[in-house]
Write a protein that holds these residues in place. Structure first.
Motif, PDB file in Angstrom:
ATOM      1  N   ILE A  65     -47.319   2.574  65.606  1.00  0.00           N
ATOM      2  CA  ILE A  65     -47.988   1.290  65.850  1.00  0.00           C
ATOM      3  C   ILE A  65     -49.122   1.447  66.858  1.00  0.00           C
ATOM      4  O   ILE A  65     -50.202   0.863  66.685  1.00  0.00           O
ATOM      5  N   LEU A 251     -47.060  -4.930  68.123  1.00  0.00           N
ATOM      6  CA  LEU A 251     -47.638  -5.085  66.785  1.00  0.00           C
ATOM      7  C   LEU A 251     -48.998  -5.787  66.842  1.00  0.00           C
ATOM      8  O   LEU A 251     -49.867  -5.564  66.007  1.00  0.00           O
ATOM      9  N   GLU A 488     -41.982  -2.746  62.348  1.00  0.00           N
ATOM     10  CA  GLU A 488     -42.141  -4.019  61.650  1.00  0.00           C
ATOM     11  C   GLU A 488     -40.806  -4.760  61.546  1.00  0.00           C
ATOM     12  O   GLU A 488     -40.735  -5.969  61.776  1.00  0.00           O
ATOM     13  N   LYS A 492     -40.036  -8.159  63.743  1.00  0.00           N
ATOM     14  CA  LYS A 492     -39.680  -9.436  63.111  1.00  0.00           C
ATOM     15  C   LYS A 492     -38.342  -9.943  63.628  1.00  0.00           C
ATOM     16  O   LYS A 492     -38.183 -11.130  63.932  1.00  0.00           O
TER      17      LYS A 492
END
Length: 547
Positions: A65, A251, A488, A492
Motif C-alpha cells: 500500500i 489506504l 484492503e 474495510k
C-alpha cells in the motif's frame, strides 16, 4: 530503462526537463533535454518514524500500500512486536520485509518492556541490544522512551546507548514535553531526534539545542498543525513521520498527504521535499537513492507538486507501483503469537466502593481525560457513581469504566475510569495497547466489558466492538497485533468497526487508536496498566481514590 519528465533536483533547488538512464537499478546518467512528458520525477518519500505493526499489517502488506503513495522507505521501530515476542519478533519483521523490494529500515527497540510498571511478553536487555546492533539489518537504536533512565543515569539504559555508539548508529529520542536542563541532559548522551513534540515552543527549543524534530501526523497523534510553522526556517533539521498509521488511513495516503498540506500552507516546495525525502536518508544513513547519478533508482513520478498524486513508484529501478496497481506480491508467513490468559467473568470487572469516607473524599475518584488527537491525557477528579457497592460507568457524565487485562498470564483485571470516549451502549476492546499489548477495554457496563474482553481472548488478539445485539472483531493473529490478511480486507474491516464504535456513541476521531494509547505509561498524564493506575508526571502508581 529511461525515465523522462520534469526532474526535481532538491539539492540545487531546480526543476528541469530531462531523461534519467537506469541500469541494474542504478542511475547511470541524468541528462537535461526536452521531452513531451509533463509529470514530475522526485526522490521517493520516507516515513522517518513508524511502527509498521500499528497498520495491523505485516511489513509485506504494508509495503504493497505504501508504494501507492510514493513511499519507498520507512525508518521502522519494531517495538510493538518486540514487547510481545522479543528479538524473535524483530527478526520476523526483518525477514518478512526483506522479501519485498521496499526499503524497511528497522531499529533495535530500546525499551522492552517500556517500563517496569506493566507486564510485557518479553524483555530486550543490553546484551540483546549488543547482538542487534551488530546486525547490519538494524540501522539505529529506536526511540529511547525511558527518559528518566537517561537523565538519572540508569546503568542498563546507558549500556544500550553505548552499544549504539559503538556501532556508530543513530539514537532516536522520545521525550514529550521535556525542556530545559533535563532536555540538555537527555541529549548529552547522543540522542539526536524527537517525534513527540506537541507544542511549537517545545520543538523550537529542541531544534535550537541541536536536535532533529520529526513532525508526526498519525491516526491518533496529530502534531502537524502545531509544528508546521517551524519548517520554513528549520527545514534542514526536520523530517515527517506517521508513528502510528491505521489501515484505513494508510489506504488513503501517507507522507504525500503531509507534503500536500505543507505546500498548501505556502511552504517552499524544495524545503518540503527535503524534509520528506532527503533528511531521513542523510540522518539515518539509509541505502535510499536521492535522484543523483550513482544512486539506486528510488523515485516516484507524480502529476504535479501540489496534489502529489502518484503515477508510478520505482525502487532499485523496479516498477513497484503503476497507475493504480501495486506490483508488490503477498508473502507467505507463519502466525507467531503469545496469548496465555483464560476467559473472564463479569464479576472480575466489579469495583467495590470503599466505606472509608476520608479515603474516598465524598466519592471522589481520579479520571483519565482522553484528548482527541493526542497521546497525552489530563487527570480529572470527579464523583464516583456507585450502584449496590459497585463503582460503575455513567453515560450521562461520560465517565466510563476502563480496564486492562494481562494477556500473558491469568491475573485479575485492573479497573479505572475514563472520560471522552462517549459510548452510550456496549464496549470496545483491543489487544493493541501500547506498549505491552495487554487487553484494554472501555464500556458502559461490566457485562459489555466482559463480553468484549472474552471476544479478544477467544480470537487470541484483535480489536472489537460489542452491543446488546451485535459483535464485530478484526482478528489479529500475528502477535495479537497484526492481521494475516491483505490491507484492503483489513482496512474495510477496520472502517466498519470504527463506524460501529461511533454508532455506539464515540465522538473520537479514531477511537481504537486513542484506546490503544491509554495504557502508554511513558506519556503523561494519567494512564492505566495491568498493574495499576499510573501518574506519568511523577512516574509512579497512584490511587484511583482521590485521597
Amino acid at each position: 530503462m529511461k525515465l523522462k519528465g520534469n526532474i526535481v533536483d532538491i539539492q540545487n533547488r531546480r526543476i528541469f526537463k530531462g531523461e534519467i538512464s537506469i541500469e541494474d537499478g542504478i542511475i547511470k546518467n541524468i541528462q537535461e533535454k526536452d521531452c513531451e512528458e509533463n509529470h514530475y520525477i522526485l526522490p521517493g518519500f520516507v516515513d522517518a518514524h513508524i511502527h509498521i505493526e500499528s497498520s495491523m499489517l505485516v511489513p509485506s502488506e504494508f509495503a504493497k500500500i505504501a508504494v501507492k503513495h510514493g513511499t519507498v522507505a520507512t525508518v521502522s521501530d519494531p517495538h510493538e512486536i518486540a514487547n510481545v515476542l522479543g528479538v524473535k519478533g524483530v527478526e520476523f519483521m526483518i525477514e518478512n520485509g526483506k522479501q519485498t523490494p521496499f526499503k524497511f529500515n528497522f531499529g533495535a527497540p530500546s525499551c522492552v518492556p517500556a517500563t517496569s510498571f506493566e507486564s510485557a511478553g518479553a524483555v530486550i536487555n543490553s546484551d540483546d541490544i549488543k547482538t542487534l546492533m551488530a546486525n547490519p539489518d538494524i540501522k539505529y537504536l529506536a526511540e529511547m522512551m525511558n527518559y528518566p533512565g537517561v537523565i538519572y543515569h540508569d546503568a542498563e539504559v546507558l549500556k544500550k546507548i553505548e552499544w549504539a555508539k559503538h556501532y556508530n548508529k543513530p539514537i532516536d529520542g522520545h521525550a514529550p514535553g521535556l525542556r530545559g536542563d533535563d532536555l540538555t541532559k537527555y541529549m548529552s548522551v547522543g540522542i539526536s531526534t524527537d517525534h513527540e513534540c506537541f507544542t511549537y515552543e517545545e520543538a523550537l527549543e529542541k531544534l535550537q539545542k541541536g536536535m532533529k524534530v520529526i513532525i508526526r501526523e498519525g491516526s491518533a497523534a496529530k502534531n502537524f498543525k502545531a509544528l508546521i510553522g517551524l519548517l520554513d526556517e528549520h527545514y534542514e533539521n526536520m523530517m515527517l513521520c506517521s508513528d502510528d498509521k491505521h489501515p484505513d488511513d494508510l489506504l488513503l495516503g501517507h507522507i504525500n498527504e503531509l507534503c500536500v498540506r505543507a505546500v498548501a500552507k505556502g511552504n517552499d516546495v524544495f524545503k518540503v521535499l527535503q524534509v520528506a525525502c532527503v533528511n531521513p536518508v542523510n540522518h539515518y544513513n539509509l541505502d535510499v537513492g536521492l535522484l543523483h547519478v550513482g544512486d539506486s533508482a528510488d523515485c516516484t513520478v507524480v502529476g504535479d507538486l501540489k496534489d502529489f498524486k502518484t503515477h508510478q513508484t520505482y525502487i532499485n529501478g523496479e516498477l513497484v507501483y503503476d497507475n493504480g496497481i501495486s506490483k508488490i506480491k503477498p508473502i507467505a508467513f507463519e502466525n507467531l503469537n503469545n496469548f496465555n490468559t483464560n476467559s473472564k467473568e463479569v464479576s472480575d470487572f466489579r469495583l467495590e466502593s470503599t466505606d472509608d469516607a476520608e479515603a474516598l473524599e465524598a466519592n471522589k475518584i481520579r479520571i483519565i481525560e482522553c484528548l482527541d488527537g493526542e497521546l497525552i491525557t489530563n487527570q480529572l477528579t470527579e464523583e464516583a457513581t456507585i450502584v449496590e457497592g459497585n463503582i460503575v460507568s455513567n453515560t450521562d457524565t461520560d465517565i466510563l469504566k476502563v480496564a486492562v487485562v494481562n494477556r500473558y498470564k491469568d491475573e485479575k483485571p485492573v479497573i479505572a475510569f475514563i472520560k471522552n470516549f462517549g459510548l452510550k451502549e456496549g464496549a470496545i476492546a483491543s489487544s493493541v495497547a501500547h506498549d505491552s499489548h495487554n487487553i484494554i477495554v472501555v464500556g458502559v457496563s461490566d457485562e459489555a466489558i466482559c463480553k468484549a474482553v472474552n471476544l479478544i481472548i477467544e480470537n487470541k488478539g484483535g480489536i472489537c466492538a460489542v452491543s446488546d445485539s451485535e459483535e464485530q472483531i478484526v482478528s489479529l493473529p500475528v502477535a495479537g497485533i497484526m492481521s494475516d490478511k491483505d490491507a484492503e480486507t483489513v482496512g474495510k474491516q477496520y472502517a466498519d468497526l470504527d463506524q460501529m464504535a461511533k454508532q455506539l456513541g464515540s465522538k473520537l476521531n479514531a477511537p481504537y487508536m486513542s484506546l490503544s494509547f491509554m495504557a502508554l505509561l511513558v506519556i503523561p498524564s494519567l494512564k492505566l496498566s495491568d498493574k495499576g493506575l499510573f501518574d506519568g508526571n511523577s512516574f509512579q502508581f497512584t490511587s484511583l481514590f482521590a485521597n
